[in-house]
Write a protein that holds these residues in place. Structure first.
Motif, mmCIF file in Angstrom:
data_model
loop_
_atom_site.group_PDB
_atom_site.id
_atom_site.type_symbol
_atom_site.label_atom_id
_atom_site.label_comp_id
_atom_site.label_asym_id
_atom_site.label_seq_id
_atom_site.Cartn_x
_atom_site.Cartn_y
_atom_site.Cartn_z
ATOM 1 N N ARG A 453 -55.800 -36.022 -12.242
ATOM 2 C CA ARG A 453 -54.909 -36.845 -13.065
ATOM 3 C C ARG A 453 -53.640 -37.232 -12.304
ATOM 4 O O ARG A 453 -53.170 -38.371 -12.392
ATOM 5 C CB ARG A 453 -54.538 -36.074 -14.339
ATOM 6 C CG ARG A 453 -55.709 -35.887 -15.293
ATOM 7 C CD ARG A 453 -55.268 -35.213 -16.571
ATOM 8 N NE ARG A 453 -54.730 -33.876 -16.320
ATOM 9 C CZ ARG A 453 -54.123 -33.132 -17.226
ATOM 10 N NH1 ARG A 453 -53.949 -33.601 -18.451
ATOM 11 N NH2 ARG A 453 -53.678 -31.922 -16.937
ATOM 12 N N VAL A 454 -53.076 -36.290 -11.543
ATOM 13 C CA VAL A 454 -51.867 -36.584 -10.761
ATOM 14 C C VAL A 454 -52.225 -37.355 -9.497
ATOM 15 O O VAL A 454 -51.621 -38.382 -9.178
ATOM 16 C CB VAL A 454 -51.130 -35.276 -10.412
ATOM 17 C CG1 VAL A 454 -49.951 -35.555 -9.478
ATOM 18 C CG2 VAL A 454 -50.635 -34.577 -11.679
ATOM 19 N N GLY A 455 -53.203 -36.846 -8.764
ATOM 20 C CA GLY A 455 -53.555 -37.461 -7.491
ATOM 21 C C GLY A 455 -53.995 -38.902 -7.601
ATOM 22 O O GLY A 455 -53.664 -39.730 -6.745
ATOM 23 N N SER A 456 -54.748 -39.230 -8.646
ATOM 24 C CA SER A 456 -55.228 -40.606 -8.783
ATOM 25 C C SER A 456 -54.068 -41.579 -8.999
ATOM 26 O O SER A 456 -54.074 -42.689 -8.458
ATOM 27 C CB SER A 456 -56.225 -40.703 -9.935
ATOM 28 O OG SER A 456 -55.651 -40.256 -11.148
ATOM 29 N N PRO A 516 -53.385 -28.263 -8.563
ATOM 30 C CA PRO A 516 -52.528 -27.347 -9.316
ATOM 31 C C PRO A 516 -52.587 -25.905 -8.843
ATOM 32 O O PRO A 516 -51.824 -25.072 -9.326
ATOM 33 C CB PRO A 516 -53.084 -27.461 -10.747
ATOM 34 C CG PRO A 516 -54.520 -27.799 -10.566
ATOM 35 C CD PRO A 516 -54.604 -28.634 -9.327
ATOM 36 N N ASN A 517 -53.467 -25.579 -7.914
ATOM 37 C CA ASN A 517 -53.651 -24.206 -7.453
ATOM 38 C C ASN A 517 -52.679 -23.911 -6.314
ATOM 39 O O ASN A 517 -52.870 -24.356 -5.180
ATOM 40 C CB ASN A 517 -55.103 -24.000 -6.986
ATOM 41 C CG ASN A 517 -55.420 -22.553 -6.681
ATOM 42 O OD1 ASN A 517 -54.572 -21.809 -6.202
ATOM 43 N ND2 ASN A 517 -56.648 -22.155 -6.965
ATOM 44 N N ALA A 518 -51.626 -23.139 -6.600
ATOM 45 C CA ALA A 518 -50.584 -22.871 -5.609
ATOM 46 C C ALA A 518 -51.098 -22.004 -4.466
ATOM 47 O O ALA A 518 -50.671 -22.158 -3.315
ATOM 48 C CB ALA A 518 -49.385 -22.197 -6.276
ATOM 49 N N PHE A 519 -52.014 -21.079 -4.762
ATOM 50 C CA PHE A 519 -52.539 -20.208 -3.704
ATOM 51 C C PHE A 519 -53.322 -21.021 -2.678
ATOM 52 O O PHE A 519 -53.128 -20.890 -1.469
ATOM 53 C CB PHE A 519 -53.428 -19.126 -4.317
ATOM 54 C CG PHE A 519 -54.065 -18.217 -3.300
ATOM 55 C CD1 PHE A 519 -53.326 -17.229 -2.669
ATOM 56 C CD2 PHE A 519 -55.400 -18.372 -2.947
ATOM 57 C CE1 PHE A 519 -53.895 -16.401 -1.719
ATOM 58 C CE2 PHE A 519 -55.983 -17.541 -1.996
ATOM 59 C CZ PHE A 519 -55.229 -16.554 -1.386
ATOM 60 N N GLU A 520 -54.203 -21.892 -3.153
ATOM 61 C CA GLU A 520 -54.987 -22.737 -2.252
ATOM 62 C C GLU A 520 -54.074 -23.718 -1.516
ATOM 63 O O GLU A 520 -54.270 -23.991 -0.326
ATOM 64 C CB GLU A 520 -56.055 -23.479 -3.039
ATOM 65 C CG GLU A 520 -57.024 -24.257 -2.176
ATOM 66 C CD GLU A 520 -58.152 -24.886 -2.979
ATOM 67 O OE1 GLU A 520 -58.682 -25.912 -2.538
ATOM 68 O OE2 GLU A 520 -58.485 -24.343 -4.050
ATOM 69 N N ALA A 521 -53.076 -24.242 -2.232
ATOM 70 C CA ALA A 521 -52.132 -25.165 -1.593
ATOM 71 C C ALA A 521 -51.385 -24.479 -0.453
ATOM 72 O O ALA A 521 -51.142 -25.070 0.601
ATOM 73 C CB ALA A 521 -51.138 -25.696 -2.629
#
Length: 586
Positions: A453-456, A516-521
């Motif tokens: 939703r944000v990235g698009s 939205p995943n801060a750990f993966e980011a």
């Protein structure tokens, strides 16, 4: 006044010890589920000290299975399910038959009857719902073609086990059992119908359930969600989601003889057609995670550590059937249908374990006098060990994939004529391959991770501004939107080194983390800064703790959605106040 609280004690002991040992496992870079299983062993009846109620633990684990399958259904549609029927149906049937034959062979070596070998082989043939889905979710594969095939395969296995649980009591006398044990209530069918009558009645019930869900559920479930959403109460919406998931699953089991997991999957799939499905998934996520942990605790409670000493080689043989026999069969089946090697490896690794249906089959087999108690112990030991080994199987698959792909490519090149080879693959074909993705030719560009939703929104605006951009994404639906929007994509999970390298981080100007995943980011930030220390990193977060975490890893700017909303509201308030001030006298 003191009183017994077995439910509270089971939940507290299960979750408390699961947290402690899960955290320790994570500290030593071991999958947390190993800690969850160990917690179950410690509160089980086979070790000294506190003993939790195993029946309550199993029922709590069933709630986890229901919510997990419901969550998967929310990401599926009927079209997605039908799209994989050509591989899922024959693949699951052949794999079940192959594993059952292997189980029969081992049972005959151990001196068991034909009925005992049949029950044993069937128990080894069906994968655990929880383990398979958690493995796919951790690797962000649920929304991919591989994930859809794995889930479709799982649904076929589920239906096959429903039929098995119905027919087994009717066949017990023929197979050498006593035929006196009653089947579980959810699968009960009139005994005087005969084998074919029971089979026909079961298929009729399953068909009736599907028709009711597609005709009635398709209208009622979205209508209930919309009605509750318009009340404005988040509490009621969360309650509605849980009530629908658990209610449909329980009703499907009691009224139609369908498994709880299958009923929950259909409830989620019907709900996915509602615009509120994303919110429904978010509301059920915390419950889903907590109860799925209790599933692993309940499995650990069944395990007797002393059984390993006296049955070492039968346990190893059982484990070999589960981990190697099923996996090899699945790999050969998927490649025979001309699916990529990577897809075949993912399906193979996903199925290399057993779980909840295996336990049910073992208990019924013992109750019917078909399976010796030694067989039940082997199934439990095989389940525990295969669940523990499953993360290692996935790691081995990742390491083996490049070697197997190179070998397959050499075989294909030796057979194909150069004149008949295509010059370049179409975008759709490129997305179906499993080698390292092709490297982008862009430089001084923006790399964006995620196209949700944000990235698009960000991607479309950057494209309108004429800025070069490449998006790293692994979801099939998001990749389809990228193609429609005309934005270049690198297919895969950005957490993997070869996928992120294909986005050319060394030549990029900035990195936008829209996931939205801060750990993966955080992992991706470290990889980006290692490749290009000058790259500008913009990330998103949902809390002050996530902002601090990403800042500490080198993000240049971390945007917290809630804070930006607050600033926009204050900006609008102050602007309106200024507009109301009287103009100075001239």
């Amino acid at each position: 006044m003191a009183h017994e609280t077995p439910l509270i004690a089971t939940i507290v002991a299960g979750l408390g010890l699961a947290f402690i040992f899960g955290a320790l496992a994570n500290r030593f870079r071991i999958p947390p589920l190993a800690g969850y299983l160990l917690a179950g062993v410690l509160v089980g009846p086979h070790t000294p000290g506190f003993v939790a109620d195993p029946r309550l633990a199993q029922e709590l684990a069933e709630i986890g299975v229901i919510l997990l399958m419901f969550g998967v259904g929310l990401h599926f549609s009927l079209r997605d399910l039908l799209s994989v029927k050509a591989i899922a149906v024959p693949g699951a049937v052949v794999q079940i038959a192959f594993a059952t034959v292997l189980g029969l062979g081992l049972a005959s070596l151990l001196g068991w009857t034909l009925g005992g070998g049949l029950v044993f082989g069937l128990a080894l043939s069906v994968a655990s719902t929880v383990v398979l889905l958690r493995a796919l979710q951790e690797r962000r594969l649920i929304d991919t073609e591989r994930g859809r095939i794995a889930v479709g395969w799982l649904i076929v296995e589920d239906l096959a086990m429903v039929l098995t649980l119905v027919l087994l009591p009717a066949l017990a006398g023929v197979l050498g059992g006593n035929g006196t044990a009653a089947p579980p209530d959810v699968f009960a069918a009139p005994a005087n119908l005969g084998i074919w009558g029971v089979l026909g009645a079961t298929l009729a019930k399953v068909g009736a359930f599907v028709i009711v869900m597609l005709v009635v559920g398709r209208r009622v479930i979205p209508w209930i969600l919309h009605y509750v959403a318009h009340t404005g109460s988040r509490e009621l919406f969360r309650l509605a989601v849980l009530a629908l998931a658990l209610g449909v699953a329980f009703g499907a089991a009691k009224l139609f003889g369908v498994s709880l997991a299958l009923g929950a999957f259909f409830a989620g799939m019907i709900m996915s057609e509602s615009p509120l499905s994303h919110q429904a998934a978010e509301e059920s996520l915390p419950f889903r995670d907590a109860f799925s942990v209790l599933f692993f605790v309940s499995v650990g409670m069944l395990f007797d550590p002393t059984s390993i000493a006296g049955n070492a080689w039968p346990i190893l043989a059982t484990l070999a059937i589960i981990v190697f026999g099923k996996s090899i069969a699945a790999f050969l089946i998927v490649t025979a249908f001309r699916h990529p090697v990577g897809t075949a490896l993912v399906i193979s690794a996903s199925l290399a374990q057993i779980g909840e249906f295996s336990f049910i089959l073992a208990e019924i087999g013992v109750g019917l006098g078909l399976l010796p108690e030694e067989g039940r112990d082997l199934i439990l030991a095989g389940a525990i060990l295969s669940i523990l080994l499953n993360p290692l199987v996935f790691a081995a698959v990742e390491r083996a994939k490049p070697f197997i792909e190179k070998r397959k490519q050499k075989e294909a090149q030796s057979v194909a004529e150069p004149a008949k080879r295509p010059a370049a693959a179409a975008p759709e074909e490129a997305m179906a391959t499993d080698g390292p993705p092709p490297r982008t030719a862009l430089s001084e560009h923006t790399i964006m991770i995620g196209y949700g939703r944000v990235g698009s929104l960000v991607g479309q605006l950057l494209k309108q501004a004429g800025l070069p951009i490449v998006v790293v994404e692994d979801g099939d639906k998001a990749l389809a939107r990228l193609r429609n929007d005309g934005i270049e994509a690198v297919v895969g999970n950005a957490a993997r080194a070869e996928v992120f390298a294909a986005a050319n981080p060394e030549g990029a100007k900035r990195l936008i983390l829209a996931i939205p995943n801060a750990f993966e980011a955080g992992q991706i930030i470290l990889r980006a800064k290692s490749a290009n220390p000058e790259i500008m990193v913009i990330a998103r977060a949902h809390s002050d703790a996530e902002v601090e975490h990403l800042d500490g890893l080198g993000a240049d700017s971390v945007i917290m959605g809630e804070r930006e909303i607050a600033l926009a509201i204050v900006s609008n308030v102050t602007a309106s106040e200024k507009s109301l001030e009287p103009a100075p006298a001239g």
